[in-house]
Every structure is written in C-alpha cells, then in structure tokens.
Design a protein around this motif. Structure first.
Motif, PDB file in Angstrom:
ATOM      1  N   LEU A 124      17.003 -27.191 -16.459  1.00 42.45           N
ATOM      2  CA  LEU A 124      17.950 -28.308 -16.535  1.00 42.45           C
ATOM      3  C   LEU A 124      17.278 -29.606 -16.083  1.00 42.45           C
ATOM      4  CD1 LEU A 124      20.777 -29.311 -17.141  1.00 42.45           C
ATOM      5  CD2 LEU A 124      21.472 -28.592 -14.848  1.00 42.45           C
ATOM      6  N   ILE A 125      16.504 -29.529 -15.022  1.00 38.91           N
ATOM      7  CA  ILE A 125      15.776 -30.707 -14.537  1.00 38.91           C
ATOM      8  C   ILE A 125      14.843 -31.236 -15.618  1.00 38.91           C
ATOM      9  CG2 ILE A 125      14.021 -31.495 -12.886  1.00 38.91           C
ATOM     10  CD1 ILE A 125      15.311 -29.413 -10.911  1.00 38.91           C
ATOM     11  N   ASP A 126      14.100 -30.349 -16.250  1.00 33.92           N
ATOM     12  CA  ASP A 126      13.156 -30.760 -17.293  1.00 33.92           C
ATOM     13  C   ASP A 126      13.875 -31.428 -18.464  1.00 33.92           C
ATOM     14  OD1 ASP A 126      11.036 -29.797 -15.840  1.00 33.92           O
ATOM     15  OD2 ASP A 126      10.877 -27.904 -16.944  1.00 33.92           O
ATOM     16  N   VAL A 127      15.001 -30.849 -18.882  1.00 32.06           N
ATOM     17  CA  VAL A 127      15.740 -31.399 -20.023  1.00 32.06           C
ATOM     18  C   VAL A 127      16.254 -32.804 -19.704  1.00 32.06           C
ATOM     19  CG1 VAL A 127      17.821 -31.153 -21.429  1.00 32.06           C
ATOM     20  CG2 VAL A 127      16.375 -29.161 -20.988  1.00 32.06           C
ATOM     21  N   VAL A 128      16.868 -32.961 -18.551  1.00 31.62           N
ATOM     22  CA  VAL A 128      17.434 -34.267 -18.192  1.00 31.62           C
ATOM     23  C   VAL A 128      16.327 -35.304 -18.021  1.00 31.62           C
ATOM     24  CG1 VAL A 128      18.836 -35.532 -16.532  1.00 31.62           C
ATOM     25  CG2 VAL A 128      19.444 -33.183 -17.130  1.00 31.62           C
ATOM     26  N   ALA A 129      15.252 -34.929 -17.373  1.00 33.58           N
ATOM     27  CA  ALA A 129      14.136 -35.858 -17.208  1.00 33.58           C
ATOM     28  C   ALA A 129      13.566 -36.279 -18.554  1.00 33.58           C
ATOM     29  CB  ALA A 129      13.051 -35.220 -16.343  1.00 33.58           C
ATOM     30  N   ALA A 130      13.553 -35.364 -19.514  1.00 39.49           N
ATOM     31  CA  ALA A 130      12.983 -35.657 -20.825  1.00 39.49           C
ATOM     32  C   ALA A 130      13.830 -36.645 -21.619  1.00 39.49           C
ATOM     33  CB  ALA A 130      12.810 -34.367 -21.618  1.00 39.49           C
ATOM     34  N   ILE A 131      15.156 -36.614 -21.454  1.00 36.63           N
ATOM     35  CA  ILE A 131      16.015 -37.510 -22.219  1.00 36.63           C
ATOM     36  C   ILE A 131      16.328 -38.798 -21.466  1.00 36.63           C
ATOM     37  CG2 ILE A 131      17.100 -35.567 -23.414  1.00 36.63           C
ATOM     38  CD1 ILE A 131      19.592 -36.063 -21.649  1.00 36.63           C
ATOM     39  N   ALA A 132      15.977 -38.874 -20.190  1.00 37.91           N
ATOM     40  CA  ALA A 132      16.380 -39.989 -19.333  1.00 37.91           C
ATOM     41  C   ALA A 132      15.937 -41.367 -19.812  1.00 37.91           C
ATOM     42  CB  ALA A 132      15.877 -39.749 -17.912  1.00 37.91           C
ATOM     43  N   PRO A 133      14.759 -41.525 -20.469  1.00 40.10           N
ATOM     44  CA  PRO A 133      14.325 -42.888 -20.836  1.00 40.10           C
ATOM     45  C   PRO A 133      15.326 -43.667 -21.675  1.00 40.10           C
ATOM     46  CG  PRO A 133      12.492 -41.373 -21.043  1.00 40.10           C
ATOM     47  CD  PRO A 133      13.713 -40.532 -20.772  1.00 40.10           C
ATOM     48  N   GLY A 134      16.172 -42.997 -22.432  1.00 35.22           N
ATOM     49  CA  GLY A 134      17.121 -43.699 -23.291  1.00 35.22           C
ATOM     50  C   GLY A 134      18.387 -44.139 -22.600  1.00 35.22           C
ATOM     51  N   PHE A 135      18.546 -43.821 -21.311  1.00 39.82           N
ATOM     52  CA  PHE A 135      19.806 -44.078 -20.608  1.00 39.82           C
ATOM     53  C   PHE A 135      19.606 -45.006 -19.416  1.00 39.82           C
ATOM     54  CE2 PHE A 135      20.366 -40.089 -22.830  1.00 39.82           C
ATOM     55  CZ  PHE A 135      21.638 -40.221 -23.373  1.00 39.82           C
ATOM     56  N   GLY A 136      20.694 -45.680 -19.046  1.00 46.46           N
ATOM     57  CA  GLY A 136      20.681 -46.508 -17.845  1.00 46.46           C
ATOM     58  C   GLY A 136      21.114 -45.760 -16.616  1.00 46.46           C
TER      59      GLY A 136
END
Length: 412
Positions: A124-136
C-alpha cells in the motif's frame, strides 16, 4: 417494528440515491473549454507541450499549470469501512466517493477515490507513493489499525505533500474541540480531568494523543481485551505510550470517577451500570454509528447532570469528521503546506471550539429547523458547530493556513 421499518426505508432510499443515473456520486467536469479546434490544440497537442516543458524544468510549476494544487487522493484498502469492518476495496468505494463529494461540496477541493487491493502495508505504501506526484494531498481512509499507523508514518517521511489519516486525526480534532466546550459548560478544564476512552483503535489513540497535547494528564484507554496497562504483552508500540492504567483495572475501574467518557467502539461498549460511578457533571461522547456505545435516552434518565454527544445527525452535538478534513486540507492546500502537523491540528481545534461560541446565523438555524429565540446557541445541546455552517471554511481553513506558515511548513 417502527425502527425496523425506518431502517428498511432508509436502505431503500440510499440504494435509489446511489443507483440514480449516472450511478455513484462523482463525475469529472472539464475546467477549460474544448469547443473548437483552437481549444483542442491548447488542451492537448501541440499546445500542451508548453506546460510539460515548464514542469520538466521546474516541478513546482505543476501548481501553476495543472490541477495538482487543488487535488486530493482519497485512498483506502477497505479494511475498516465505517462500522462494517473489512468489507474489501470494492465495497468501500461508495464511502470513498462520498468522501470526495464532501471535499468538493464543503471546501471546493477536487478529489479522486482510489481503492487499492494491497497485499500488505508495504504494498500500500509503494502504491500511494507511486501515484503521489499527481496530487496536492493524500487522505488515507478506512485502513485498519495498526496498518494505518505504519502506512501514514512511512508516507509522511517519503512525500512532500500532506498525508493525513482522517480516521485518526480528523476524529481527534473534532472530539477535542467538542470536549473542550463540553467541559467548560460543566465547569471543568482539560487539566485535572480524568478521561476514559473506550476503544483503542486508530481514533482512540489519536484522541488520546491530542488530549495529552492539550494538557489532559489522566487519559486511559480500553479495547476488547481490557484496559491498556504496561503488563499487557499484546500491545503494539503505538499503544504502549498510553498503557498507563494499573494492571488490575477492569473497564468499570477505568470508568469510575471519569469526568469524560469517549466511546469510539461499538454499540453496548459503555455499560449503563457505569453511569452511577462517573464524576459529577460528566461528559459522555458515544460516537459509534449508527448505534452509540450507550443509549442517550438511558444517559438522560440515569445521569441528568451529564451532557452528551454522538456521531448521529439526528441528535444534538454530532461529532462528525466533515467539520474537519475538508477545511484542514483547504488550509493546507491554500498555503501549499508540505504536511499537516500538530500545530495545524491544534489550530483547527481552537477554531472549531471558538466558532461554536459565536452567534449562529439565521441561515444555519433554518437549515436545522430552528428560528428565532428557540434556535441554536452555545449550551448543553450545541457546543460544536453544525456541518452546514458556511463559516467553517473561513474559520478553520484560515487558522490552519496561519499555523502552517507560523510552523514553517508553508511554501507560499
């Protein structure tokens, strides 16, 4: 029979509401025109190459040329959905859509719900970290303890945008603000009171941490296995700092002489037999939904000197996270904060507590069926603002932004 019929009718209406075309509660609406060939050339190729080059040269430009600065990911693995438990990622989607709807409605924040079928915390940590650049910002939701602690802590260290587990900190902010005012109405203050928290999951631990930060020294917790004390071998390192009760205590011992009892558990978790042993003029928060830990009618009958809050919208003093998370994120996004820290949370507590003491506008009175002299005013049945109060954004988001700037996490 009437209650069963009412529940059946609510279920039918809720299903009809969600199924009405288009199904669900969210849609994507373009924010720029795309009606002509020229519009298309600006929105996509070749014009879109211009902001791409700008962002490639300076990532901060993403806030100027994309929706990143007003976009939050609502992320869940479906392991602790409402009071329903581990229903799975897909079954949790209506709740995450609802969260996104509330972000937009109350704080004009765009939000995408993202349900992750995660193998474990690391995945879960890896997935969220991977998509984080597109979000504020990242709003973690309905993730069971102790995984939620592990995931939030790891992501907060990895990312430079706010990562916030609402079940922990959102709940703690609202409870702390409500409790501050309720204690004041009972002639008490944080310092010197005994607080008993029934439920030691994500919300219970976050509430305990917040109350300690506000000066409450005697905070005790219990879970399904009993009162938290240092002799228990089944506690995580997140629980251990709050395992301060004597080893021999039972739940009734923990509740004895308590000035405040906070339930973040399940129906029946606070026994009626304990009411007589509470301190004079107690405060009782029974926050389980839809059925509180103890029947408010029984509390009123057995302890008329108590004042009470629940998590229900059809009862006075609803402790609802919608009072917090939209405006915490609004304040954080407005100043481009790198995190939501303790100073920002405490600022939200103070703003909510102060707002409840202000005169209530007529539009809010009417929204809740009141008018004239019989309306809402600070007292035993109104000590936390109502979710439909339009002043919440200005008061809470403003206080959060100011605290972010003062504590050095604002980038504007």
């Amino acid at each position: 029979m009437e209650q069963a019929e009412a529940q059946a009718e609510l279920r039918r209406r809720a299903l009809d509401y969600h199924a009405q075309s288009p199904a669900g509660k969210l849609s994507v609406i373009p924010s720029k025109p795309c009606k002509s060939q020229d519009d298309l050339s600006l929105a996509y190729t070749p014009g879109v190459a211009a902001p791409v080059r700008e962002i490639a040269a300076d990532p901060e430009k993403a806030y100027d040329y994309t929706g990143k600065g007003n976009l939050v990911a609502v992320v869940s693995n479906g392991t602790a959905v409402l009071g329903l438990g581990n229903v799975g990622t897909l079954a949790g989607k209506p709740v995450m859509e609802g969260k996104a709807l509330l972000f937009k409605h109350f704080a004009d924040i765009n939000a995408f719900d993202i349900e992750v079928q995660a193998r474990d915390a690391e995945h879960l940590i890896d997935v969220v970290a991977a998509i984080a650049p597109g979000f504020g910002g990242i709003n973690l939701e309905d993730i069971a303890a102790p995984m939620c602690f592990q995931v939030e802590e790891a992501l907060q260290k990895m990312l430079d945008i706010p990562v916030f587990h609402d079940d922990q900190h959102g709940t703690a902010v609202i409870v702390a603000a409500a409790l501050q005012n309720a204690l004041e109405l009972q002639g008490k203050v944080f310092k010197g009171v005994k607080v008993a928290i029934v439920g030691a999951g994500a919300a219970g631990l976050a509430i305990a941490k917040m109350l300690r930060a506000l000066g409450v020294e005697a905070v005790y917790l219990s879970d399904v296995h009993g009162v938290l004390h240092a002799g228990r071998s089944d506690l995580t390192h997140w629980h251990q700092p709050f395992a301060t009760a004597p080893a021999h205590w039972t739940l009734m011992d923990m509740l004895a002489d308590a000035d405040a009892v906070i339930g973040v558990s399940v129906r029946g978790a606070i026994p009626e037999a304990a009411l007589s042993g509470l301190a004079a003029k107690p405060v009782i928060f029974a926050l389980a939904n839809p059925d509180p830990e103890i029947d408010p009618v029984a509390v009123k009958r057995l302890r008329p000197d108590a004042i009470m809050a629940t998590g229900r919208s059809d009862m006075p003093n609803q402790v609802n996270n919608v009072l917090g998370f939209p405006f915490l994120f609004r304040g954080a996004l407005d100043c481009r904060a790198s995190q939501i820290n303790q100073e920002m949370l405490l600022a939200a507590v103070d703003a909510l507590a102060r707002l409840a003491r202000e005169p209530v506008p007529e539009e809010v009175q009417q929204a809740y069926g009141f008018s004239g002299t019989d309306g809402l005013s600070f007292g035993p049945e109104y000590f936390i603002p109502k979710p439909l109060d339009p002043r919440l954004r200005q008061w809470v988001a403003g206080a959060v932004s100011a605290a972010a700037r003062k504590s050095g996490v604002s980038r504007l």
